[in-house]
Design an enzyme around this catalytic site. Structure first.
Site, PDB file in Angstrom:
ATOM      1  N   GLY B  29       0.798  -1.126   0.031  1.00  0.00           N
ATOM      2  CA  GLY B  29      -0.074  -0.088   0.083  1.00  0.00           C
ATOM      3  C   GLY B  29       0.706   1.242   0.022  1.00  0.00           C
ATOM      4  CB  CYS B 237     -25.093 -10.306 -18.285  1.00  0.00           C
ATOM      5  SG  CYS B 237     -24.697  -9.997 -19.755  1.00  0.00           S
ATOM      6  CB  CYS B 240     -23.805 -14.438 -20.321  1.00  0.00           C
ATOM      7  SG  CYS B 240     -23.332 -13.624 -18.932  1.00  0.00           S
ATOM      8  CB  CYS B 262     -20.637  -9.214 -18.421  1.00  0.00           C
ATOM      9  SG  CYS B 262     -21.563 -10.450 -17.809  1.00  0.00           S
ATOM     10  CB  CYS B 268     -19.677 -11.583 -21.205  1.00  0.00           C
ATOM     11  SG  CYS B 268     -21.413 -11.296 -21.597  1.00  0.00           S
TER      12      CYS B 268
END
Lengths: 256, 289
Positions: B29, B237, B240, B262, B268
């Site tokens: 970080g 979606c 899909c 997606c 997808c």
């Protein structure tokens, strides 16, 4: 009784020029000390040294910490000093915009110090912010307004609320009433006098306005060219000035 | 091909960047400064990510590049082609086949595995930038762990919008120490930041690299009474039928018609190949004819 703040021979030089030299005094809990003097006399330099914004070239500034008693804030580590700066100390700037975040709402400004000491409950932070805005006479429907939408007097009151919300023990004020008109000044002074008494605060107030110290300060210190020239009880110094410069200062006040 | 060193950057530069990456991994970080190079693309197009990718790429690697989840957008295609030409590495669109994935603003839906590296393009690495303009001050705040200000931003969100409105670049605390900007990924992706793969973040213009090693604790900041909640469009979606993926909303005609799909194109497509069909979808075999 241990003093809250013990200042010993603090000196600060800007190259060969004197900022302030050999200033010593003790400040006891609940006591308000005024520092007066003309522009360039070293008042603000001294205040910055005491509050840890400037590092003095010599001398010691001992603060009565909650955990370990008297500790020299000049030599303590920076994290400790900054921790003091957001818990036990408060600093009220002359210009509110130096002490406020202008692009953050009033509530956020008051809440910042709480969040800095790990308050993580929105509802509680907000309640505390509303409480403190009320204490400084800002109505709670202004809580989500930014300080840019506030008048000068309100900004100054907001700055005070922001500083006092964590219950500090020592407040540094640099010309807190400078730039405000007299009626607003009077209300602000009244408010500060109330808060100081109510919270049993100790305060160091730098100003060139003798009326301010007459109202607020128990003790007075007069500075000239970086040196402390006279010190004593406020009434005593103002009514019976001994040093030539103090006499000049007192006699220079315009009578209305 | 021989006009370039492998993966465009010279070896000295790569070493310098690898040192920054190693330091970043050692201090999760923490923003490590590095001497960002001029790349043959404008700042803001992923110069940081490209330099990191160039430095970790090996000849045997397989590279995938996505932009907002999609493999077929301009930015993704150009960067993929750039490394095909300068490094000659194999490229793929399949998340599972890739060993290095460079991404802009998304984490793939398919959980990443140990051995994979995810490289983020970062526009502004400093999470405190818009709260405290001074870089000197923000660095001090990081080193002293003074992060109260970050919550001021979340406070402002709640006071203005009634909820934490930050929807992307949602600040996180890494391993209980550094507050980090996860790059502008949607906050839907934040829980995925705790993963098995190595995550590297490159900010070219800002000259910073930071990293999250595998299995590192990453916590999204929040309030006790306003806990962090990942959000997505409340829909499935349309191609899909997936209900667990992050969706793009597309306006498809002038009559206000729209569809959701997606944002992760590979996810997808893989689902459609496996026979899943959404509300407006057609079977994969028919579509590809």
């Amino acid at each position: 009784m241990t003093p809250l703040l013990q200042v010993e021979k603090v000196s600060k030089y800007y190259g060969r020029r004197i900022g302030c030299a050999d200033v010593s005094f003790d400040l006891y809990p609940g006591e308000v000390m005024g520092i007066v003097g003309e522009s360039g006399s070293g008042k603000s330099t001294l205040l910055s040294c005491l509050a840890g914004h400037l590092v003095p070239d010599s001398g010691a500034v001992r603060f009565d910490t909650r955990a370990d008693g008297l500790r020299d804030t000049v030599t303590m580590s920076e994290p400790e000093r900054r921790m003091l700066g957001r818990t036990d100390w408060a600093f009220v700037h002359q210009h509110a915009r130096d002490g406020l975040r202008m692009n953050v709402s009033a509530g956020g400004n008051v809440g910042e110090r709480l969040m800095a000491v790990n308050a993580r409950h929105y509802g509680e932070i907000r309640d505390k912010a509303i409480d403190w805005l009320g204490r400084v006479e800002i109505s709670d429907d202004r809580i989500d307004d930014r300080p840019t939408a506030f008048s000068g007097g309100m900004q100054q009151r907001l700055q005070i609320a922001r500083n006092l919300v964590t219950g500090p023990r020592l407040v540094f004020m640099d010309e807190p009433t400078g730039g405000l008109d007299v009626s607003v000044q009077a209300r602000l002074l009244d408010l500060m006098r109330g808060l100081v008494r109510e919270m049993n605060l100790s305060a160091i107030i730098v100003t060139h306005d003798l009326a301010v110290v007459r109202l607020l300060a128990d003790r007075l210190m007069v500075m000239k060219d970086g040196h402390m020239v006279e010190t004593g009880l406020t009434d005593q110094v103002l009514d019976d000035p001994q040093h030539a410069y103090t006499q000049l200062l007192v006699s220079s006040v315009l009578q209305v | 091909m021989s006009a370039y060193n492998f993966a465009y950057l010279d070896e000295q530069t790569k070493r310098m960047i690898r040192r920054a990456i190693l330091k970043g991994l050692a201090i999760p970080g923490y923003q490590v400064p590095f001497a960002s190079r001029e790349m043959p693309m404008p700042y803001g197009w992923g110069t940081g990510g490209v330099q990191v990718t160039a430095s970790v790429l090996m000849p045997e690697d397989t590279l995938k590049v996505i932009d907002q989840g999609a493999d077929d957008t301009t930015n993704a295609v150009s960067i993929r082609r750039f490394f095909e030409r300068t490094a000659g590495v194999a490229v793929t669109e399949a998340t599972v086949e890739a060993s290095v994935i460079q991404t802009r603003h998304r984490i793939p839906e398919e959980p990443l595995q140990a051995g994979q590296i995810l490289v983020y393009q970062v526009p502004i690495p400093e999470p405190l930038r818009f709260l405290e303009p001074s870089e000197v001050e923000t660095r001090k705040m990081h080193s002293l762990e003074e992060y109260g200000l970050m919550h001021v931003k979340l406070y402002e969100d709640i006071s203005q919008h009634g909820a934490i409105a930050t929807a992307y670049a949602y600040p996180v605390k890494v391993e209980g120490r550094y507050v980090m900007d996860p790059s502008p990924i949607p906050k839907f992706d934040n829980p995925k930041l705790e993963m098995e793969a190595i995550q590297l973040f490159g900010a070219g213009r800002e000259q910073r690299i930071y990293a999250i090693p595998p299995f590192t604790q990453v916590v999204s900041l929040d309030f006790d009474d306003y806990p962090f909640a990942p959000t997505k469009a409340d829909h499935a979606c349309d191609l899909c039928g997936a209900e667990d993926s992050y969706l793009d909303e597309l306006i498809v005609d002038d009559a206000g018609g729209r569809m959701f799909m997606c944002s992760d194109t590979d996810y997808c497509l893989t689902r459609r190949k496996a026979g899943h069909i959404g509300a407006q979808g057609v079977p994969y075999e028919e579509a590809s004819v």
